[in-house]
Write an enzyme that holds these catalytic residues in place. Structure first.
Site, PDB file in Angstrom:
ATOM      1  N   GLY A 126       0.952  -8.235   5.809  1.00 51.29           N
ATOM      2  CA  GLY A 126       0.387  -9.581   5.662  1.00 51.29           C
ATOM      3  C   GLY A 126       1.263 -10.606   6.365  1.00 51.29           C
ATOM      4  CG  ASN A 166      -0.341   0.722   2.409  1.00 50.88           C
ATOM      5  OD1 ASN A 166      -0.341   1.947   2.520  1.00 50.88           O
ATOM      6  ND2 ASN A 166       0.233  -0.082   3.303  1.00 50.88           N
ATOM      7  CB  CYS A 176       4.618   6.892   6.815  1.00 45.44           C
ATOM      8  SG  CYS A 176       3.719   6.587   5.280  1.00 45.44           S
ATOM      9  N   GLY A 194       1.810  -9.099  10.600  1.00 46.73           N
ATOM     10  CA  GLY A 194       1.511 -10.447  10.156  1.00 46.73           C
ATOM     11  C   GLY A 194       0.663 -11.293  11.075  1.00 46.73           C
TER      12      GLY A 194
HETATM   13  O1  RRO Z   1      -1.113   6.068   4.704  1.00 50.58           O
HETATM   14  C1  RRO Z   1      -0.239   5.258   4.328  1.00 50.58           C
HETATM   15  O2  RRO Z   1       0.057   5.135   3.142  1.00 50.58           O
HETATM   16  C2  RRO Z   1       0.502   4.419   5.277  1.00 50.58           C
HETATM   17  C3  RRO Z   1       0.979   4.851   6.504  1.00 50.58           C
HETATM   18 BR1  RRO Z   1       0.633   6.539   7.156  1.00 50.58          BR
HETATM   19  C4  RRO Z   1       1.770   3.981   7.311  1.00 50.58           C
HETATM   20  O3  RRO Z   1       2.263   4.304   8.398  1.00 50.58           O
HETATM   21  N1  RRO Z   1       2.013   2.733   6.847  1.00 50.58           N
HETATM   22  C5  RRO Z   1       1.535   2.307   5.662  1.00 50.58           C
HETATM   23  O4  RRO Z   1       1.802   1.166   5.280  1.00 50.58           O
HETATM   24  N2  RRO Z   1       0.777   3.140   4.894  1.00 50.58           N
END
Ligand code: RRO
Length: 309
Positions: free
Chosen positions: A215, A70, A128, A247
């Protein structure tokens, strides 16, 4: 029946299985459902001072069964609207706002804002995994001095959990830096920085290119990070708790983190499409404790550490 009550930075929780930030937490209604499902506490989506729209899509992709990449890009309505919408003090279980900022000053303002609205504990997102495409540099959680400064700025207003990255050479050193800056706890880990390529389009799958992997594959990585953080904190003389993330999809997985010394755990990706799984994971942990003859979490927390030289 096993007693799963646990204390976390002054909060008394009915069980150690918490909802992780970033999933099933975008509205008060969803959070209430997760409380009903049996969560020990609820961590919200990351909140910034100003609203953020998030990145251009695709923002998520399943790269292997159950394994997700993501780059949402911190979409959130900003602090003011968040505080209008969410009740930080009256819920069935504690709500722990997750805060994100680019500077220690902004971490301080966010922490003051949620403390003023009644939050008793906040998580600060130092990790992040995917700053905007093209940006190069260190995450806050990759630099002990930066992690300490951000932690101190937020901890001046309320107890904080510093959320750490798996993408570091020595997570123990970062955990110790956060402890010495006044953190009440650390949580480990955030998603693992990663990339996938679309071979037809010959470009990255995600709109932001880089993303964070989550995951079941994260479980062994998270366990190693938690164990290293627990050991480093213990060796440095800090009693600060560590929260295990990464996980978890069963009570057995949660038990593994607690055996590595975690005080509590957070669950995210495995709840996608099945919110009720959270309560089931807590119940499975209770069943495991009963089968093993453990009356409390303290009775087995950290047992795996004995096997290390
Ligand atoms: O919002 C995101 O894209 C995000 C955040 Br803030 C985070 O801390 N960890 C992540 O996997 N996505």
């Amino acid at each position: 029946m096993a007693d799963m009550r646990v204390e976390l930075a002054g909060l008394k929780l009915a069980n150690p299985v918490l909802l992780a930030s970033g999933i099933l937490d975008s509205t008060p209604g969803i959070l209430a459902r997760m409380a009903d499902s049996g969560a020990g506490a609820l961590v919200t989506k990351s909140i910034s001072l100003e609203p953020r729209p998030g990145y251009a899509g695709p923002t998520v992709a399943e790269v292997a069964p159950g394994t997700w990449l993501n780059a949402m890009g911190l979409p959130n309505p900003g602090l003011a609207e968040f505080l209008d919408e969410f009740d930080l003090q009256g819920g069935l279980v504690p709500v722990i706002p997750n805060l994100v900022a680019d500077t220690p000053e902004d971490f301080g303002k966010l922490a003051a804002g949620v403390a003023g609205a009644g939050a008793k504990l906040a998580e600060i997102n130092l990790s992040c995994p995917h700053p905007r495409a093209g940006w190069s540099g260190l995450l806050t959680a990759q630099d002990p001095a930066a992690a300490a400064t951000a932690t101190a700025a937020a901890a001046a207003h309320l107890p904080v959990i510093a959320k750490l990255s798996p993408d570091v050479a020595d997570i123990g050193a970062i955990a110790v830096a956060c402890a010495e800056a006044g953190a009440a706890a650390v949580s480990a880990i955030n998603t693992m920085p990663a990339l996938d390529i679309d071979t037809e389009l010959e470009r990255p799958v995600l709109g932001n290119a880089f993303g964070g992997l989550s995951g079941p594959a994260l479980l062994p990585i998270g366990l190693r990070c938690v164990l290293k953080a627990v050991r480093a904190l213990r060796d440095a003389g800090h009693a600060m708790p560590v929260i295990g993330i990464g996980g978890i999809s069963s009570g057995d997985d949660a038990a593994k983190y607690i055996l590595c010394g975690a005080q509590a755990v957070q669950v995210g990706t495995s709840l996608g499409g099945n919110p009720e799984r959270l309560g089931e994971i807590a119940a499975e942990l209770g069943g495991w404790m009963e089968r093993k003859g453990y009356a409390t979490l303290d009775a087995f927390r950290g047992n795996a550490l004995e096997w290390l030289p």
